[in-house]
Scaffold this motif. Structure first.
Motif, PDB file in Angstrom:
ATOM      1  N   LYS A 114      32.450  27.141  39.521  1.00 45.84           N
ATOM      2  CA  LYS A 114      31.243  28.211  39.934  1.00 45.84           C
ATOM      3  C   LYS A 114      30.227  27.283  40.203  1.00 45.84           C
ATOM      4  O   LYS A 114      29.665  27.614  41.448  1.00 45.84           O
ATOM      5  N   ARG A 125      35.433  36.445  35.306  1.00 44.27           N
ATOM      6  CA  ARG A 125      34.759  38.168  35.731  1.00 44.27           C
ATOM      7  C   ARG A 125      33.793  38.530  34.632  1.00 44.27           C
ATOM      8  O   ARG A 125      32.894  38.865  35.142  1.00 44.27           O
ATOM      9  N   ARG A 126      34.078  38.212  33.519  1.00 39.98           N
ATOM     10  CA  ARG A 126      33.356  38.641  32.358  1.00 39.98           C
ATOM     11  C   ARG A 126      32.032  37.740  32.035  1.00 39.98           C
ATOM     12  O   ARG A 126      31.028  38.399  31.927  1.00 39.98           O
ATOM     13  N   ASP A 127      32.387  36.745  31.976  1.00 42.12           N
ATOM     14  CA  ASP A 127      31.322  35.618  31.442  1.00 42.12           C
ATOM     15  C   ASP A 127      30.589  35.055  32.572  1.00 42.12           C
ATOM     16  O   ASP A 127      29.436  34.718  32.397  1.00 42.12           O
ATOM     17  N   LEU A 128      31.221  34.875  33.664  1.00 45.35           N
ATOM     18  CA  LEU A 128      30.491  34.092  34.814  1.00 45.35           C
ATOM     19  C   LEU A 128      30.253  34.991  35.868  1.00 45.35           C
ATOM     20  O   LEU A 128      29.869  34.601  37.049  1.00 45.35           O
ATOM     21  N   ASP A 129      30.492  36.489  35.786  1.00 46.71           N
ATOM     22  CA  ASP A 129      30.046  37.745  36.779  1.00 46.71           C
ATOM     23  C   ASP A 129      30.574  37.151  38.275  1.00 46.71           C
ATOM     24  O   ASP A 129      29.798  37.142  39.160  1.00 46.71           O
ATOM     25  N   CYS A 130      31.849  36.648  38.218  1.00 45.27           N
ATOM     26  CA  CYS A 130      32.430  36.468  39.513  1.00 45.27           C
ATOM     27  C   CYS A 130      32.828  37.566  40.159  1.00 45.27           C
ATOM     28  O   CYS A 130      33.425  38.637  39.558  1.00 45.27           O
ATOM     29  N   ARG A 131      32.601  37.877  41.522  1.00 48.34           N
ATOM     30  CA  ARG A 131      32.829  38.692  42.098  1.00 48.34           C
ATOM     31  C   ARG A 131      33.627  38.661  43.295  1.00 48.34           C
ATOM     32  O   ARG A 131      33.891  39.485  44.176  1.00 48.34           O
ATOM     33  N   TRP A 142      29.754  31.186  46.563  1.00 48.73           N
ATOM     34  CA  TRP A 142      29.963  31.905  45.002  1.00 48.73           C
ATOM     35  C   TRP A 142      30.045  33.453  45.505  1.00 48.73           C
ATOM     36  O   TRP A 142      30.396  34.333  44.688  1.00 48.73           O
ATOM     37  N   GLU A 143      29.263  33.982  46.075  1.00 46.97           N
ATOM     38  CA  GLU A 143      29.167  35.572  46.571  1.00 46.97           C
ATOM     39  C   GLU A 143      30.061  35.854  47.654  1.00 46.97           C
ATOM     40  O   GLU A 143      30.214  35.204  48.567  1.00 46.97           O
ATOM     41  N   ARG A 152      37.686  35.291  31.943  1.00 48.30           N
ATOM     42  CA  ARG A 152      36.252  34.700  31.884  1.00 48.30           C
ATOM     43  C   ARG A 152      35.219  34.791  33.227  1.00 48.30           C
ATOM     44  O   ARG A 152      34.375  34.873  33.219  1.00 48.30           O
ATOM     45  N   SER A 194      33.382  26.905  34.835  1.00 45.96           N
ATOM     46  CA  SER A 194      31.895  26.698  35.199  1.00 45.96           C
ATOM     47  C   SER A 194      31.826  25.645  36.326  1.00 45.96           C
ATOM     48  O   SER A 194      30.777  25.548  37.155  1.00 45.96           O
TER      49      SER A 194
END
Length: 305
Positions: free
Chosen positions: A167, A200-206, A176-177, A198, A164
């Motif tokens: 991020k 990818r799944r929880d923080l929606d990291c692309r 971040w994008e 985490r 986090s």
């Protein structure tokens, strides 16, 4: 002239195009801890030299200070690459029977006081441990960033959230994008699969995620082990010896959509089969077909990529 140098020249002349500002070279040169063969690792001097030597990406190993600041340092402790033993002689912990000075025991202001260059050479005395924010400012627009999340599970046990925090830092920098700054792509890496899951799944990291692989881990001799990796990552970063030991990886990973960027190529640790480091790197890039590699010697990266 390398593609990176050519694109930088075009940009300086004001003739930037989508091809130069958005594309990543076919064969990616990652400066391992900066140009760490020639300057103290993870210092501004090492990062600047990596850029001068044409790096496509500069790596930052990330640790956290006690007050939650991201700093660029490979080790979880400070004694190998700084003068912490002289500046804070009584602030050690006994770990494994040895005196250690964990980064997480020190505030950022205290870490800033340390000399991170003299251990390498007196020429670099006075170099400091950079924050991730400082590294971003130095590299941005000239190369990509390739941060490694170091020991995230250990930080969680200590009450810190490394994922986090990273991020937030990338969001603040506007990175971040994917494609947010076409001149500064960002790839993330870790040895801990759960950390990448985490992200990818929880923080929606692309952003592109790479799982680092240790050579002694026998599971990677089975290509089927990569199927689970492909569910949360975009690539693997194996120890280079794994690709010779288990050559099936070079076929299995791309078949699953996984890029391969192995580590670490260094003139100081040259494979004796090769006449020089450029020849060794060429073997991996063009014969084994990896997408890029990490090297301490960015200036020796093969041209014609």
């Amino acid at each position: 002239m390398s593609r990176r140098r050519a694109c930088n020249l075009v940009l300086l002349l004001g003739l930037g195009s989508a091809a130069c500002t958005q594309a990543v070279p076919d064969k990616v040169l990652v400066a391992h801890r900066g140009a760490s063969a020639y300057a103290p690792e993870h210092t501004a001097a090492a990062y600047r030299l990596a850029l001068e030597q044409g790096a496509d990406f500069v790596e930052q190993d990330l640790q956290l200070t006690r007050d939650g600041a991201l700093v660029c340092l490979h080790d979880a402790t400070l004694e190998r690459t700084t003068d912490v033993e002289e500046v804070f002689p009584d602030r050690f912990r006994e770990i494994g029977g040895k005196r250690r000075w964990p980064v997480v025991d020190f505030d950022l202001e205290e870490v800033r006081r340390l000399d991170a260059g003299a251990w390498f050479s007196e020429e670099f005395a006075g170099q400091r441990v950079p924050t991730f924010e400082e590294a971003v400012r130095l590299v941005r627009g000239r190369a990509g960033l390739f941060p490694e999340l170091k020991q995230p599970e250990e930080y969680r046990r200590r009450g810190h959230d490394l994922e986090s925090t990273l991020k937030e830092a990338l969001e603040e920098a506007g990175l971040w994008e994917p494609g947010a700054d076409p001149r500064t792509p960002v790839y993330l890496q870790s040895f801990e699969a759960e950390s990448l899951r985490r992200l990818r799944r929880d923080l929606d990291c692309r952003l592109k995620l790479f799982l680092l692989l240790e050579s002694g881990d026998q599971q990677w001799s089975d290509p089927d082990a990569l199927r689970a990796v492909a569910e949360f990552a975009d690539g693997i970063g194996p120890d280079k010896t794994m690709l010779e030991k288990w050559p099936q990886l070079t076929a299995a990973a791309p078949a699953l959509g996984l890029e391969i960027i192995p580590y670490t190529f260094s003139a100081a640790r040259l494979d004796p089969r090769f006449a020089g480091l450029t020849a060794e790197m060429s073997h991996y890039l063009f014969e084994l077909g990896v997408q890029g590699l990490f090297t301490d010697n960015p200036d020796l990266f093969p041209e014609g990529r």
